[in-house]
Design a protein around this motif. Sequence first.
Motif, PDB file in Angstrom:
ATOM      1  N   ALA A  71       0.843  -1.199   0.000  1.00  0.00           N
ATOM      2  CA  ALA A  71       0.000   0.000   0.000  1.00  0.00           C
ATOM      3  C   ALA A  71       0.876   1.246   0.000  1.00  0.00           C
ATOM      4  N   ASN A  72       0.691   2.106  -0.991  1.00  0.00           N
ATOM      5  CA  ASN A  72       1.482   3.341  -1.075  1.00  0.00           C
ATOM      6  C   ASN A  72       1.215   4.292   0.085  1.00  0.00           C
ATOM      7  N   SER A  73       0.038   4.175   0.705  1.00  0.00           N
ATOM      8  CA  SER A  73      -0.296   5.055   1.832  1.00  0.00           C
ATOM      9  C   SER A  73       0.527   4.722   3.077  1.00  0.00           C
ATOM     10  N   ARG A  74       1.174   3.561   3.088  1.00  0.00           N
ATOM     11  CA  ARG A  74       1.972   3.144   4.248  1.00  0.00           C
ATOM     12  C   ARG A  74       3.479   3.273   3.979  1.00  0.00           C
ATOM     13  N   ILE A  75       3.808   4.085   2.971  1.00  0.00           N
ATOM     14  CA  ILE A  75       5.214   4.367   2.652  1.00  0.00           C
ATOM     15  C   ILE A  75       5.366   5.874   2.494  1.00  0.00           C
ATOM     16  N   GLY A  76       6.305   6.486   3.230  1.00  0.00           N
ATOM     17  CA  GLY A  76       6.471   7.925   3.091  1.00  0.00           C
ATOM     18  C   GLY A  76       7.537   8.503   3.983  1.00  0.00           C
ATOM     19  N   PHE A  77       7.570   9.836   4.034  1.00  0.00           N
ATOM     20  CA  PHE A  77       8.567  10.580   4.796  1.00  0.00           C
ATOM     21  C   PHE A  77       7.887  11.390   5.896  1.00  0.00           C
ATOM     22  N   PHE A  78       8.616  11.576   7.001  1.00  0.00           N
ATOM     23  CA  PHE A  78       8.092  12.380   8.111  1.00  0.00           C
ATOM     24  C   PHE A  78       9.244  12.953   8.933  1.00  0.00           C
ATOM     25  N   LEU A  79       8.930  13.973   9.745  1.00  0.00           N
ATOM     26  CA  LEU A  79       9.885  14.564  10.685  1.00  0.00           C
ATOM     27  C   LEU A  79       9.490  14.157  12.094  1.00  0.00           C
ATOM     28  N   LEU A  80      10.510  13.959  12.936  1.00  0.00           N
ATOM     29  CA  LEU A  80      10.249  13.547  14.320  1.00  0.00           C
ATOM     30  C   LEU A  80      11.286  14.178  15.230  1.00  0.00           C
ATOM     31  N   SER A  81      10.813  14.812  16.308  1.00  0.00           N
ATOM     32  CA  SER A  81      11.717  15.401  17.288  1.00  0.00           C
ATOM     33  C   SER A  81      12.109  14.359  18.325  1.00  0.00           C
ATOM     34  N   ILE A 107       5.546  14.808  12.248  1.00  0.00           N
ATOM     35  CA  ILE A 107       5.166  15.826  11.261  1.00  0.00           C
ATOM     36  C   ILE A 107       5.144  15.144   9.900  1.00  0.00           C
ATOM     37  N   HIS A 108       3.955  14.896   9.424  1.00  0.00           N
ATOM     38  CA  HIS A 108       3.772  14.156   8.171  1.00  0.00           C
ATOM     39  C   HIS A 108       4.191  15.027   6.988  1.00  0.00           C
ATOM     40  N   LEU A 109       5.007  14.476   6.098  1.00  0.00           N
ATOM     41  CA  LEU A 109       5.417  15.196   4.890  1.00  0.00           C
ATOM     42  C   LEU A 109       4.645  14.681   3.679  1.00  0.00           C
ATOM     43  N   PHE A 110       4.889  13.454   3.289  1.00  0.00           N
ATOM     44  CA  PHE A 110       4.115  12.879   2.186  1.00  0.00           C
ATOM     45  C   PHE A 110       4.251  11.365   2.190  1.00  0.00           C
ATOM     46  N   THR A 111       3.288  10.712   1.526  1.00  0.00           N
ATOM     47  CA  THR A 111       3.364   9.268   1.294  1.00  0.00           C
ATOM     48  C   THR A 111       3.457   9.041  -0.207  1.00  0.00           C
ATOM     49  N   PHE A 112       3.652   7.803  -0.581  1.00  0.00           N
ATOM     50  CA  PHE A 112       3.774   7.490  -2.006  1.00  0.00           C
ATOM     51  C   PHE A 112       2.449   7.657  -2.766  1.00  0.00           C
ATOM     52  N   LEU A 113       1.359   7.933  -2.028  1.00  0.00           N
ATOM     53  CA  LEU A 113       0.103   8.265  -2.701  1.00  0.00           C
ATOM     54  C   LEU A 113       0.208   9.606  -3.413  1.00  0.00           C
ATOM     55  N   ASP A 114       1.161  10.445  -2.963  1.00  0.00           N
ATOM     56  CA  ASP A 114       1.310  11.786  -3.534  1.00  0.00           C
ATOM     57  C   ASP A 114       2.218  11.822  -4.762  1.00  0.00           C
ATOM     58  N   LEU A 115       2.680  10.661  -5.202  1.00  0.00           N
ATOM     59  CA  LEU A 115       3.572  10.619  -6.360  1.00  0.00           C
ATOM     60  C   LEU A 115       2.837  11.076  -7.612  1.00  0.00           C
ATOM     61  N   THR A 116       3.598  11.465  -8.612  1.00  0.00           N
ATOM     62  CA  THR A 116       3.026  11.905  -9.884  1.00  0.00           C
ATOM     63  C   THR A 116       2.215  10.768 -10.512  1.00  0.00           C
ATOM     64  N   PRO A 117       1.357  11.071 -11.480  1.00  0.00           N
ATOM     65  CA  PRO A 117       0.474  10.036 -12.061  1.00  0.00           C
ATOM     66  C   PRO A 117       1.188   8.767 -12.497  1.00  0.00           C
ATOM     67  N   ASN A 118       2.411   8.905 -13.011  1.00  0.00           N
ATOM     68  CA  ASN A 118       3.124   7.677 -13.388  1.00  0.00           C
ATOM     69  C   ASN A 118       3.735   6.988 -12.166  1.00  0.00           C
ATOM     70  N   TYR A 137      12.938  11.078   8.538  1.00  0.00           N
ATOM     71  CA  TYR A 137      12.840   9.622   8.406  1.00  0.00           C
ATOM     72  C   TYR A 137      12.070   9.236   7.145  1.00  0.00           C
ATOM     73  N   PHE A 138      12.410   8.049   6.655  1.00  0.00           N
ATOM     74  CA  PHE A 138      11.603   7.361   5.660  1.00  0.00           C
ATOM     75  C   PHE A 138      11.030   6.116   6.323  1.00  0.00           C
ATOM     76  N   ALA A 139       9.764   5.842   6.103  1.00  0.00           N
ATOM     77  CA  ALA A 139       9.127   4.670   6.711  1.00  0.00           C
ATOM     78  C   ALA A 139       8.426   3.838   5.649  1.00  0.00           C
ATOM     79  N   ASN A 140       8.545   2.525   5.798  1.00  0.00           N
ATOM     80  CA  ASN A 140       7.835   1.564   4.954  1.00  0.00           C
ATOM     81  C   ASN A 140       7.147   0.571   5.880  1.00  0.00           C
ATOM     82  N   CYS A 141       5.853   0.758   6.057  1.00  0.00           N
ATOM     83  CA  CYS A 141       5.096  -0.083   6.988  1.00  0.00           C
ATOM     84  C   CYS A 141       4.544  -1.349   6.333  1.00  0.00           C
ATOM     85  N   ASN A 142       4.855  -1.580   5.077  1.00  0.00           N
ATOM     86  CA  ASN A 142       4.420  -2.803   4.405  1.00  0.00           C
ATOM     87  C   ASN A 142       5.383  -3.937   4.728  1.00  0.00           C
TER      88      ASN A 142
END
Length: 438
Positions: A71-81, A107-118, A137-142
């Motif tokens: 799931a692309n929604s479970r892969i993305g970047f975030f900031l953490l203090s 602090i959520h930045l983006f997930t792979f759902l936000d990638l360009t159409p391709n 951080y980069f996280a992959n929860c899959n």
Amino acid sequence: MAKTMENLLVAVTFLSLMAASVAEIKNLKITSDARHMILFEKFGFTHTGQVSIAVSGVSVEATSAATGTPANSRIGFFLLSDESLLQVVQESTQNPNFCVLDSQFTIHLFTFLDLTPNRIAFNHTYPVKIPNEYSLYFANCNPESLVTMSVHTEIYNLDNGVKDYLSAGQTQLPALFFLFSLAYFVFLGYWSYYCSKNKRSVHRIHLLMTALVLMKALNLLFAAEDKHYVKVTGTPHGWDVLFYIFQFIRVTLLFTVIVLVGTGWSFLKPFLQEKEKKVLMIVIPLQVLANVASVVIGETGPFIKDWVTWQQVFLLVDIICCCAILFPIVWSIRSLRETSKTDGKAARNLAKLTLFRQFYVVVIGYLYFTRIVVFALRTIAAYKYQWVSNAAEEIASLAFYLVMFYMFRPVEKNEYFVLDEEEEEVALATLRDEEFDL
């Protein structure tokens, strides 16, 4: 999954403590990476902080057909203090299906759902609204999935509209290193003048000490240039190469000078014993290894898989070298104690013993302060004052150089070696006292 995520968060907590707050323009290629979390950088933000991330060539593959499509929604970047890290760990223990991207403390930045159409690229800049020190951080929860991508990051603060790529607590470092380099150049000038006035008392060790001060001054000068170019442009423009070269020469010379001074080479005896040569044969190759580890640590980051290993190698080698350089001083003290019982020169031997004992204490104090106290300052100081630990380290180093050079300066009539009948008797009584030891 929650237990795995908890273990990962504990691991990245350790990584974030070891990672320095630095930022340059980074380019990283990740290929078929199964890690669930990757720490990219740690940075101190002001109220004008910005994070720019560009990913391209993205592909996600499942390693097992049973897990289905990742799931692309479970892969993305975030900031953490650092303050929120423990709260995220606690969240992971309470939720068996926990994904760090869903945490309210990140602090959520983006997930792979936000990638360009391709679905292979993304580029965006995010403002940091709350000033603090954050880790990217980069996280992959899959589970059982591999990620491939190219990542370009730019992390900076805006100072009157100008990008500053150094962390909020390190933006003062270029000026700090430059001032200390000037101090060492002044020291070098005075030392050279003093040696020229006492040419008859100058030994080979004093020439090595001169080279050491020169290397220290140049090392700090190139460190200042390195940090300046990173601050202004995000890249060191080759100054990091000069910095690492002179750092290696300076550190190797420092340990060599301490060992040779500790043995009394050139000013007390013209040769080295076999065991003293072995210490040098151990210390110098280890310094080569330490320098390689330093380059890997400084030029990469916690995002590479072996970064922690290189950190451990550097710390282990540094500890071994710090211990090794103390042995020649101890051997010299023991040798002088034994000699004093038979050669009839009690006052002279007592003066030498006093000198080497003081030098032993000075070296111990220097190593303790620069390895332990400076690390403690770096750990407990607020992120805006990280430069204080660098200043403390340089002040301690300058003080050590001044004391060592003063103790072993070239003089025709060294105050330690003036003989007197009354002093001879007092010295003999002192040497008989078995408490005169380390």
